[in-house]
Every structure is written in structure tokens, then in C-alpha cells.
Motif scaffolding. Structure first.
Motif, PDB file in Angstrom:
ATOM      1  N   ARG A 176      12.021   3.811  14.229  1.00 24.89           N
ATOM      2  CA  ARG A 176      13.625   3.128  14.546  1.00 24.89           C
ATOM      3  C   ARG A 176      12.307   1.764  14.274  1.00 24.89           C
ATOM      4  O   ARG A 176      11.485   1.824  15.255  1.00 24.89           O
ATOM      5  N   ASN A 177      13.448   0.681  13.397  1.00 18.17           N
ATOM      6  CA  ASN A 177      12.103  -0.351  13.251  1.00 18.17           C
ATOM      7  C   ASN A 177      10.359   0.020  13.010  1.00 18.17           C
ATOM      8  O   ASN A 177      10.007  -0.586  13.946  1.00 18.17           O
ATOM      9  N   TYR A 178      10.291   0.044  11.707  1.00 14.25           N
ATOM     10  CA  TYR A 178       8.708   0.533  11.978  1.00 14.25           C
ATOM     11  C   TYR A 178       9.164   1.126  10.436  1.00 14.25           C
ATOM     12  O   TYR A 178      10.168   1.428   9.731  1.00 14.25           O
ATOM     13  N   PRO A 179       7.614   0.661  10.187  1.00 13.99           N
ATOM     14  CA  PRO A 179       6.536  -0.230   9.673  1.00 13.99           C
ATOM     15  C   PRO A 179       6.696  -1.533  10.362  1.00 13.99           C
ATOM     16  O   PRO A 179       6.040  -2.385  10.348  1.00 13.99           O
ATOM     17  N   TYR A 180       8.293  -2.149   9.713  1.00 17.11           N
ATOM     18  CA  TYR A 180       8.034  -3.988  10.265  1.00 17.11           C
ATOM     19  C   TYR A 180       9.326  -3.621  11.023  1.00 17.11           C
ATOM     20  O   TYR A 180      10.155  -3.524  11.156  1.00 17.11           O
ATOM     21  N   ARG A 181       9.430  -4.450  11.532  1.00 12.69           N
ATOM     22  CA  ARG A 181      10.514  -4.989  13.059  1.00 12.69           C
ATOM     23  C   ARG A 181      11.762  -5.776  12.421  1.00 12.69           C
ATOM     24  O   ARG A 181      11.833  -6.403  11.054  1.00 12.69           O
ATOM     25  N   GLY A 182      13.190  -5.098  12.270  1.00 20.39           N
ATOM     26  CA  GLY A 182      14.074  -5.146  12.116  1.00 20.39           C
ATOM     27  C   GLY A 182      14.986  -6.654  11.725  1.00 20.39           C
ATOM     28  O   GLY A 182      15.320  -7.132  11.283  1.00 20.39           O
ATOM     29  N   GLY A 183      14.185  -7.600  12.949  1.00 23.86           N
ATOM     30  CA  GLY A 183      15.001  -8.668  12.762  1.00 23.86           C
ATOM     31  C   GLY A 183      14.038  -9.498  12.433  1.00 23.86           C
ATOM     32  O   GLY A 183      14.425 -10.949  11.852  1.00 23.86           O
ATOM     33  N   GLY A 184      13.001  -9.211  11.706  1.00 23.43           N
ATOM     34  CA  GLY A 184      12.339 -10.073  10.157  1.00 23.43           C
ATOM     35  C   GLY A 184      12.952 -11.210   9.608  1.00 23.43           C
ATOM     36  O   GLY A 184      13.771 -10.164   9.250  1.00 23.43           O
ATOM     37  N   ASP A 185      11.756 -11.562   8.906  1.00 22.92           N
ATOM     38  CA  ASP A 185      12.794 -12.950   8.106  1.00 22.92           C
ATOM     39  C   ASP A 185      12.715 -10.931   6.952  1.00 22.92           C
ATOM     40  O   ASP A 185      11.898 -10.157   6.428  1.00 22.92           O
ATOM     41  N   GLY A 186      14.223 -11.497   6.340  1.00 23.33           N
ATOM     42  CA  GLY A 186      14.969 -10.621   5.033  1.00 23.33           C
ATOM     43  C   GLY A 186      16.232 -11.189   4.807  1.00 23.33           C
ATOM     44  O   GLY A 186      16.330 -11.704   5.065  1.00 23.33           O
ATOM     45  N   LEU A 187      15.884 -10.267   3.212  1.00 26.40           N
ATOM     46  CA  LEU A 187      17.739 -10.431   3.391  1.00 26.40           C
ATOM     47  C   LEU A 187      19.287  -9.847   3.959  1.00 26.40           C
ATOM     48  O   LEU A 187      19.804 -10.947   4.313  1.00 26.40           O
ATOM     49  N   ALA A 188      18.760  -9.069   4.747  1.00 22.52           N
ATOM     50  CA  ALA A 188      19.606  -8.365   5.996  1.00 22.52           C
ATOM     51  C   ALA A 188      19.618  -9.446   6.550  1.00 22.52           C
ATOM     52  O   ALA A 188      21.001  -9.637   7.449  1.00 22.52           O
ATOM     53  N   THR A 189      18.825 -10.188   7.111  1.00 18.92           N
ATOM     54  CA  THR A 189      18.719 -10.953   8.254  1.00 18.92           C
ATOM     55  C   THR A 189      19.484 -12.146   8.309  1.00 18.92           C
ATOM     56  O   THR A 189      20.055 -12.397   9.105  1.00 18.92           O
ATOM     57  N   LEU A 190      19.316 -12.799   7.324  1.00 20.22           N
ATOM     58  CA  LEU A 190      20.088 -13.874   6.539  1.00 20.22           C
ATOM     59  C   LEU A 190      21.508 -13.487   6.820  1.00 20.22           C
ATOM     60  O   LEU A 190      22.090 -14.451   7.016  1.00 20.22           O
ATOM     61  N   LEU A 191      21.783 -12.068   5.957  1.00 18.34           N
ATOM     62  CA  LEU A 191      23.130 -11.527   6.162  1.00 18.34           C
ATOM     63  C   LEU A 191      24.187 -12.192   7.500  1.00 18.34           C
ATOM     64  O   LEU A 191      25.237 -12.117   7.502  1.00 18.34           O
ATOM     65  N   ARG A 192      23.331 -11.134   8.322  1.00 17.10           N
ATOM     66  CA  ARG A 192      23.098 -11.215   9.836  1.00 17.10           C
ATOM     67  C   ARG A 192      24.032 -12.583  10.657  1.00 17.10           C
ATOM     68  O   ARG A 192      24.671 -12.795  11.411  1.00 17.10           O
ATOM     69  N   LYS A 193      23.260 -14.019  10.242  1.00 19.90           N
ATOM     70  CA  LYS A 193      23.660 -14.958  10.682  1.00 19.90           C
ATOM     71  C   LYS A 193      25.128 -15.396   9.582  1.00 19.90           C
ATOM     72  O   LYS A 193      25.920 -16.603  10.598  1.00 19.90           O
ATOM     73  N   ARG A 194      25.420 -14.627   8.534  1.00 18.84           N
ATOM     74  CA  ARG A 194      26.943 -15.095   7.523  1.00 18.84           C
ATOM     75  C   ARG A 194      27.824 -14.850   8.238  1.00 18.84           C
ATOM     76  O   ARG A 194      29.153 -15.118   8.711  1.00 18.84           O
ATOM     77  N   PHE A 195      27.626 -12.859   8.780  1.00 18.05           N
ATOM     78  CA  PHE A 195      28.786 -12.696   9.059  1.00 18.05           C
ATOM     79  C   PHE A 195      28.028 -12.026  10.127  1.00 18.05           C
ATOM     80  O   PHE A 195      27.455 -11.207  10.780  1.00 18.05           O
ATOM     81  N   GLU A 196      29.394 -11.674  11.432  1.00 20.45           N
ATOM     82  CA  GLU A 196      29.762 -11.167  12.180  1.00 20.45           C
ATOM     83  C   GLU A 196      29.606  -9.395  12.276  1.00 20.45           C
ATOM     84  O   GLU A 196      29.432  -9.106  11.343  1.00 20.45           O
ATOM     85  N   ASP A 197      29.104  -8.591  13.957  1.00 17.42           N
ATOM     86  CA  ASP A 197      28.541  -7.271  13.863  1.00 17.42           C
ATOM     87  C   ASP A 197      29.712  -6.589  13.277  1.00 17.42           C
ATOM     88  O   ASP A 197      29.746  -5.441  12.492  1.00 17.42           O
ATOM     89  N   ALA A 198      31.086  -6.820  13.588  1.00 21.09           N
ATOM     90  CA  ALA A 198      32.296  -5.797  12.949  1.00 21.09           C
ATOM     91  C   ALA A 198      32.556  -5.862  11.759  1.00 21.09           C
ATOM     92  O   ALA A 198      33.124  -5.446  10.835  1.00 21.09           O
TER      93      ALA A 198
END
Length: 242
Positions: A176-198
Motif C-alpha cells: 500500500r502507498n508504495y513506492p510513493y505516498r498516495g497523498g503526494g502531488d498528482g492528478l488523483a490528489t487534485l480530484l480528491r479536492k474537487r469531489f467528496e469521498d462518496a
């Protein structure tokens, strides 16, 4: 709504190492760099296409080298531009963003926004691959799932997918979360800010490049079991919420 009803969207930000003709001069003598993991993610687009075909999911991809502009980095990130392009003029860098970066990012985000607005939550899988050796050190994983551990549904789905894959291929090293951190910069990280978990689940799938580079039956089998385990993970989540 059951997790099985989530609309799957597949993306691949580093699917090739192509240099547009207008920029060929910038990359003269850089063939080794282009062929390396710095230039692209070997195998990522092949796997993304297989997932999209089997799941009948929309696929957004790019085959332009990440050394021109990195589609998985935010505007302003220090690695948005590589050593090949970062010293170019502001106008030249802005042109790269307008021509190559914005079309991909806007297409992915726009499609996901449309699906969510229509009442369909989304599971976004971004297909990536990683070099098995990094600065002379072997990475001790074959597959990694990057997600935000603070988002319970992302964590739960990644766990189920990992468990399903382990049943099919127990010899694989899964992390899990390897070889990078899942919360690091990336497209998915931006989209999490746009949309709720649900509404939005963003999972970056990282596969060791050793499989694609070796090719043959092991690589074909890995793609098959990744798709099969993904489908099983969906079914498991649906049963648990149904």
C-alpha cells in the motif's frame, strides 16, 4: 448506491515517450533519457487499455513524453517541467501547458464531473509503472496501490483489490502507498479536492516495469489477474454494501 454502481474511469498520464516534431531539437541526443523511466511508464498504457476494454470503461491517455510536461504534476510543482524544458522561456512553457497538459487534465476532470453531476459516483484508476531499481536500490514490491489513507472508501477498495489479487497470484509482492505516498502531488490528489469521498475514489495503480520490459506470458498473465481481481474487488464491495 452500491459500490458496484460506480462508473469506472481509466487514465494513463505517462503512456509513451514520443517527442512532437516541433520539439525534436530540444531532445537531440537524449534517447537514453527518453527510454528510461524518466521518459515514460513502460507497460502502463498497455495495462490501461486492457482494463478499459474488459470493463468497458472510458480511457484517457497520453503518449507524449513526460519530459516535455508532466501530466501528473500540478501547475507550479517543481517537477512539472523536466531539465529539458524548465529553462525555456515562460511563453514556451505556457505553450506546452496549453497544448499538451490542459487537454488531458481537463478531459479527465470534465468527464468525471459530468458523471458525478449525473448522480453516478466514480472510481478513477490511474495506470502507472515504476522502475524496479531506483538509484541502485531494489524496490521491494511488484504492485503498489496509492490512495489517501484518510479516505475510508479508497482504503477499503484498495485492500479488497489487493486481497483479490493475492488469491490469484500469491507470489507477488503487494504494498500500500508504495513506492510513493498516495497523498503526494498528482492528478488523483487534485480530484480528491474537487469531489467528496462518496462521489470520487482515486486509485493510482503502480506496477513494476520489470514485467512489461520482460514481456511474454508472465506479463500477459499479470494483466489478466489484475483485471480479474479488480472485477472481484468491485463485487466484494457491492456485497458488503448491499
Amino acid at each position: 448506491m452500491k459500490a458496484l454502481d460506480r462508473q469506472i474511469v481509466i487514465s494513463c498520464e505517462h503512456g509513451g515517450r514520443e517527442v512532437p516534431p516541433d520539439y525534436a531539437e530540444w531532445f537531440a541526443g537524449q534517447e537514453e533519457l527518453l527510454d528510461s523511466h524518466r521518459g515514460w511508464d513502460p507497460g502502463a498504457l498497455e495495462l490501461a487499455r486492457e482494463m478499459a476494454a474488459q470493463l468497458k470503461a472510458p480511457l484517457f491517455w497520453s503518449t507524449t513524453t513526460r519530459l516535455l510536461v508532466d501530466l501528473n504534476r500540478s501547475i507550479g510543482h517543481r517537477r512539472l517541467h523536466s531539465e529539458i524544458t524548465r529553462d525555456r522561456s515562460r511563453e514556451e512553457r505556457a505553450a506546452l501547458i496549453l497544448q499538451y497538459y490542459r487537454p488531458h487534465r481537463d478531459a479527465v476532470e470534465g468527464h468525471i464531473a459530468q458523471r458525478i453531476a449525473a448522480g453516478a459516483p466514480v472510481l478513477h484508476i490511474a495506470s502507472h509503472s515504476f522502475t524496479p531499481m531506483f538509484y541502485g536500490v531494489e524496490r521491494n514490491a511488484d504492485i503498489g496501490w496509492l490512495y489517501d489513507p484518510r479516505r475510508a472508501e479508497e482504503r477499503a477498495f484498495s485492500d479488497r483489490w489487493m486481497q483479490a489479487l493475492h488469491r490469484h497470484a500469491p507470489e507477488l509482492r503487494l504494498r500500500r502507498n508504495y513506492p510513493y505516498r498516495g497523498g503526494g502531488d498528482g492528478l488523483a490528489t487534485l480530484l480528491r479536492k474537487r469531489f467528496e469521498d462518496a462521489s470520487y475514489l482515486g486509485i493510482e495503480l503502480e506496477v513494476s516495469q520489470r514485467f512489461a520490459l520482460a514481456g511474454g506470458e508472465p506479463w500477459q498473465r499479470l494483466r489478466r489477474v489484475l483485471v480479474t481481481s479488480l472485477m472481484e474487488a468491485q463485487a466484494l464491495v457491492s456485497e458488503s454494501s448491499g
